[in-house]
Design a protein around this motif. Sequence first.
Motif, PDB file in Angstrom:
ATOM      1  N   ARG A  18       4.827   3.912   6.983  1.00 16.22           N
ATOM      2  CA  ARG A  18       4.721   3.208   8.267  1.00 16.22           C
ATOM      3  C   ARG A  18       5.057   3.793   8.924  1.00 16.22           C
ATOM      4  O   ARG A  18       3.836   3.831  10.636  1.00 16.22           O
ATOM      5  N   ARG A  19       6.121   4.389   8.995  1.00 16.48           N
ATOM      6  CA  ARG A  19       6.340   5.093  10.212  1.00 16.48           C
ATOM      7  C   ARG A  19       5.050   6.876  10.368  1.00 16.48           C
ATOM      8  O   ARG A  19       4.258   6.858  11.719  1.00 16.48           O
ATOM      9  N   SER A  20       3.832   6.622   9.050  1.00 19.16           N
ATOM     10  CA  SER A  20       3.015   8.005   8.956  1.00 19.16           C
ATOM     11  C   SER A  20       2.184   7.237   9.601  1.00 19.16           C
ATOM     12  O   SER A  20       1.089   7.834  10.408  1.00 19.16           O
ATOM     13  N   ALA A  21       2.235   6.276   9.425  1.00 16.81           N
ATOM     14  CA  ALA A  21       0.818   5.810   9.608  1.00 16.81           C
ATOM     15  C   ALA A  21       0.636   5.669  11.015  1.00 16.81           C
ATOM     16  O   ALA A  21      -0.111   4.768  11.574  1.00 16.81           O
ATOM     17  N   LEU A  22       1.828   4.950  11.817  1.00 17.28           N
ATOM     18  CA  LEU A  22       2.148   4.991  13.178  1.00 17.28           C
ATOM     19  C   LEU A  22       1.289   6.471  14.110  1.00 17.28           C
ATOM     20  O   LEU A  22       1.079   6.568  15.450  1.00 17.28           O
ATOM     21  N   HIS A  51      -0.356   8.548  12.400  1.00 18.49           N
ATOM     22  CA  HIS A  51      -1.724   8.899  11.764  1.00 18.49           C
ATOM     23  C   HIS A  51      -2.209   7.903  12.141  1.00 18.49           C
ATOM     24  O   HIS A  51      -2.241   7.049  11.353  1.00 18.49           O
ATOM     25  N   GLU A  52      -2.774   6.673  12.509  1.00 22.21           N
ATOM     26  CA  GLU A  52      -3.497   5.764  12.605  1.00 22.21           C
ATOM     27  C   GLU A  52      -5.050   5.497  11.963  1.00 22.21           C
ATOM     28  O   GLU A  52      -5.023   4.475  11.236  1.00 22.21           O
ATOM     29  N   TRP A  53      -5.114   6.432  11.600  1.00 18.83           N
ATOM     30  CA  TRP A  53      -6.242   6.387  11.039  1.00 18.83           C
ATOM     31  C   TRP A  53      -6.243   5.796   9.225  1.00 18.83           C
ATOM     32  O   TRP A  53      -6.865   5.723   8.630  1.00 18.83           O
ATOM     33  N   LEU A  54      -4.878   6.741   8.674  1.00 17.32           N
ATOM     34  CA  LEU A  54      -4.430   6.170   7.443  1.00 17.32           C
ATOM     35  C   LEU A  54      -4.416   5.081   7.153  1.00 17.32           C
ATOM     36  O   LEU A  54      -4.983   4.672   6.076  1.00 17.32           O
ATOM     37  N   ALA A  55      -4.212   3.878   7.882  1.00 19.94           N
ATOM     38  CA  ALA A  55      -4.230   2.527   7.802  1.00 19.94           C
ATOM     39  C   ALA A  55      -6.284   2.349   7.451  1.00 19.94           C
ATOM     40  O   ALA A  55      -6.090   1.354   6.349  1.00 19.94           O
ATOM     41  N   ASP A  56      -6.825   3.029   7.731  1.00 22.28           N
ATOM     42  CA  ASP A  56      -8.320   3.059   7.205  1.00 22.28           C
ATOM     43  C   ASP A  56      -8.590   3.136   5.690  1.00 22.28           C
ATOM     44  O   ASP A  56      -9.726   2.497   5.005  1.00 22.28           O
ATOM     45  N   LEU A  57      -7.596   4.033   5.074  1.00 28.49           N
ATOM     46  CA  LEU A  57      -7.430   4.700   4.231  1.00 28.49           C
ATOM     47  C   LEU A  57      -6.955   4.440   2.464  1.00 28.49           C
ATOM     48  O   LEU A  57      -6.382   4.490   1.737  1.00 28.49           O
ATOM     49  N   LEU A  58      -5.915   3.702   3.727  1.00 27.16           N
ATOM     50  CA  LEU A  58      -4.708   2.605   2.492  1.00 27.16           C
ATOM     51  C   LEU A  58      -5.047   2.049   1.778  1.00 27.16           C
ATOM     52  O   LEU A  58      -5.874   1.450   2.013  1.00 27.16           O
ATOM     53  N   GLY A  59      -4.558   1.808   0.421  1.00 31.11           N
ATOM     54  CA  GLY A  59      -4.518   0.782  -0.267  1.00 31.11           C
ATOM     55  C   GLY A  59      -6.367   1.316  -1.436  1.00 31.11           C
ATOM     56  O   GLY A  59      -6.719   0.699  -1.456  1.00 31.11           O
ATOM     57  N   GLY A  60      -7.038   1.824  -1.181  1.00 30.29           N
ATOM     58  CA  GLY A  60      -8.203   2.370  -1.731  1.00 30.29           C
ATOM     59  C   GLY A  60      -7.900   2.960  -3.365  1.00 30.29           C
ATOM     60  O   GLY A  60      -7.015   2.602  -3.875  1.00 30.29           O
ATOM     61  N   ARG A  61      -8.568   4.463  -2.826  1.00 28.88           N
ATOM     62  CA  ARG A  61      -8.282   5.165  -5.025  1.00 28.88           C
ATOM     63  C   ARG A  61      -7.101   5.641  -4.471  1.00 28.88           C
ATOM     64  O   ARG A  61      -6.631   5.667  -3.978  1.00 28.88           O
ATOM     65  N   PRO A  62      -6.804   5.579  -5.895  1.00 27.52           N
ATOM     66  CA  PRO A  62      -5.343   5.940  -6.443  1.00 27.52           C
ATOM     67  C   PRO A  62      -5.271   7.396  -5.284  1.00 27.52           C
ATOM     68  O   PRO A  62      -6.526   8.558  -5.691  1.00 27.52           O
ATOM     69  N   ALA A  63      -4.022   7.819  -4.777  1.00 26.06           N
ATOM     70  CA  ALA A  63      -3.986   9.404  -4.094  1.00 26.06           C
ATOM     71  C   ALA A  63      -4.082  10.742  -5.574  1.00 26.06           C
ATOM     72  O   ALA A  63      -3.065  10.552  -5.890  1.00 26.06           O
ATOM     73  N   LEU A  64      -4.452  11.236  -5.345  1.00 30.04           N
ATOM     74  CA  LEU A  64      -4.746  12.442  -6.580  1.00 30.04           C
ATOM     75  C   LEU A  64      -3.794  13.277  -6.731  1.00 30.04           C
ATOM     76  O   LEU A  64      -4.156  14.300  -7.369  1.00 30.04           O
ATOM     77  N   GLY A  65      -3.647  13.532  -5.221  1.00 27.52           N
ATOM     78  CA  GLY A  65      -3.184  15.258  -4.891  1.00 27.52           C
ATOM     79  C   GLY A  65      -1.803  15.227  -5.066  1.00 27.52           C
ATOM     80  O   GLY A  65      -1.439  14.475  -5.195  1.00 27.52           O
ATOM     81  N   PRO A  66      -1.589  16.781  -5.071  1.00 27.72           N
ATOM     82  CA  PRO A  66      -0.271  17.384  -5.217  1.00 27.72           C
ATOM     83  C   PRO A  66       0.962  16.169  -4.455  1.00 27.72           C
ATOM     84  O   PRO A  66       2.437  16.240  -5.029  1.00 27.72           O
ATOM     85  N   ASN A  67       0.870  16.180  -3.087  1.00 30.12           N
ATOM     86  CA  ASN A  67       1.520  15.073  -2.186  1.00 30.12           C
ATOM     87  C   ASN A  67       1.490  13.608  -2.909  1.00 30.12           C
ATOM     88  O   ASN A  67       2.528  13.049  -3.426  1.00 30.12           O
ATOM     89  N   GLY A  68       0.310  13.132  -2.953  1.00 29.09           N
ATOM     90  CA  GLY A  68       0.608  11.551  -3.772  1.00 29.09           C
ATOM     91  C   GLY A  68       1.115  11.539  -5.079  1.00 29.09           C
ATOM     92  O   GLY A  68       1.135  10.488  -5.186  1.00 29.09           O
ATOM     93  N   LEU A  69       0.754  12.164  -5.564  1.00 30.04           N
ATOM     94  CA  LEU A  69       1.208  12.201  -7.132  1.00 30.04           C
ATOM     95  C   LEU A  69       3.287  12.209  -7.286  1.00 30.04           C
ATOM     96  O   LEU A  69       3.463  11.639  -7.685  1.00 30.04           O
ATOM     97  N   ALA A  70       2.813  13.557  -6.180  1.00 25.25           N
ATOM     98  CA  ALA A  70       4.548  13.361  -6.263  1.00 25.25           C
ATOM     99  C   ALA A  70       5.547  12.366  -5.395  1.00 25.25           C
ATOM    100  O   ALA A  70       6.296  11.470  -5.704  1.00 25.25           O
ATOM    101  N   VAL A  71       4.920  11.521  -5.116  1.00 25.74           N
ATOM    102  CA  VAL A  71       5.409   9.948  -3.998  1.00 25.74           C
ATOM    103  C   VAL A  71       5.767   8.997  -5.206  1.00 25.74           C
ATOM    104  O   VAL A  71       5.886   8.524  -5.561  1.00 25.74           O
ATOM    105  N   SER A  72       3.942   9.365  -6.040  1.00 26.58           N
ATOM    106  CA  SER A  72       4.109   7.955  -7.119  1.00 26.58           C
ATOM    107  C   SER A  72       5.080   8.410  -8.118  1.00 26.58           C
ATOM    108  O   SER A  72       5.990   7.593  -8.996  1.00 26.58           O
ATOM    109  N   GLU A  73       6.054   9.607  -8.418  1.00 30.54           N
ATOM    110  CA  GLU A  73       6.405   9.861  -9.199  1.00 30.54           C
ATOM    111  C   GLU A  73       7.589   9.338  -8.969  1.00 30.54           C
ATOM    112  O   GLU A  73       8.732   9.213  -9.750  1.00 30.54           O
TER     113      GLU A  73
END
Length: 226
Positions: A96-100, A102-124
């Motif tokens: 939530r804090r990141s989306a506030l 970077h408001e554009w993030l809200a438009d890209l949340l909930g789509g395809r899985p985040a496969l970048g190194p940081n996204g994978l680290a968050v999932s892990e």
Amino acid sequence: MTVWDRPEPPNRPVPLDRERIVAAAVALADEGGLTAVSLRKVAARLDAGPMRLYGYISTKDELFDLMVDAVYAEILPGEQPGDWREALRVLAHRTRRSALRHEWLADLLGGRPALGPNGLAVSESTLAALDGLADIDTVMRAVETVSAYFTGAIRREVTDLRAERATGLSKSEWQRARGPHVTRMLATGRFPALAKAVHDGTHVDAEESFATGLEWVLDAVAARLA
């Protein structure tokens, strides 16, 4: 082959790398939303020819993937939370804090899985906190349920912020401006449940509403994990 698997070309004559390109794109999106981002505009900000960027990024979708992964670096907790509930709570609030920011993030949340190194680290980090509490399918449904809640709540909050800027009215000012209409409609007696909510309900700000809803969802997840 993903953008993370593809090697970068030599950085000449203008020094370039994906990190600089993504930083420029994020800055453009922070200023004007995703519609303000194009390879041409990013190249102009970097004082490079647009064709140079295609050596690093093939499509705008790849650029968006890289931008999202850059923000996931902000979402990734500095240390592993103590338990599963805290892990999911931290994930929700940091997103939530990141989306506030970077408001554009809200438009890209909930789509395809985040496969970048940081996204994978968050999932892990998130899945590791729930490891062993239940079978993997139950764990995945738990994470998806919490993610669905905070994604929807974040999108609603960002939509409200955009509406405030577009109309020049805060949420409370907008409500007051439409107060006479709502009062007339409630006076008809056709909406008793709504009238009770309007007259007796307690106003809470977006942060409190988000936190309360999150705890209710976590309670439900806890009951299922138990």
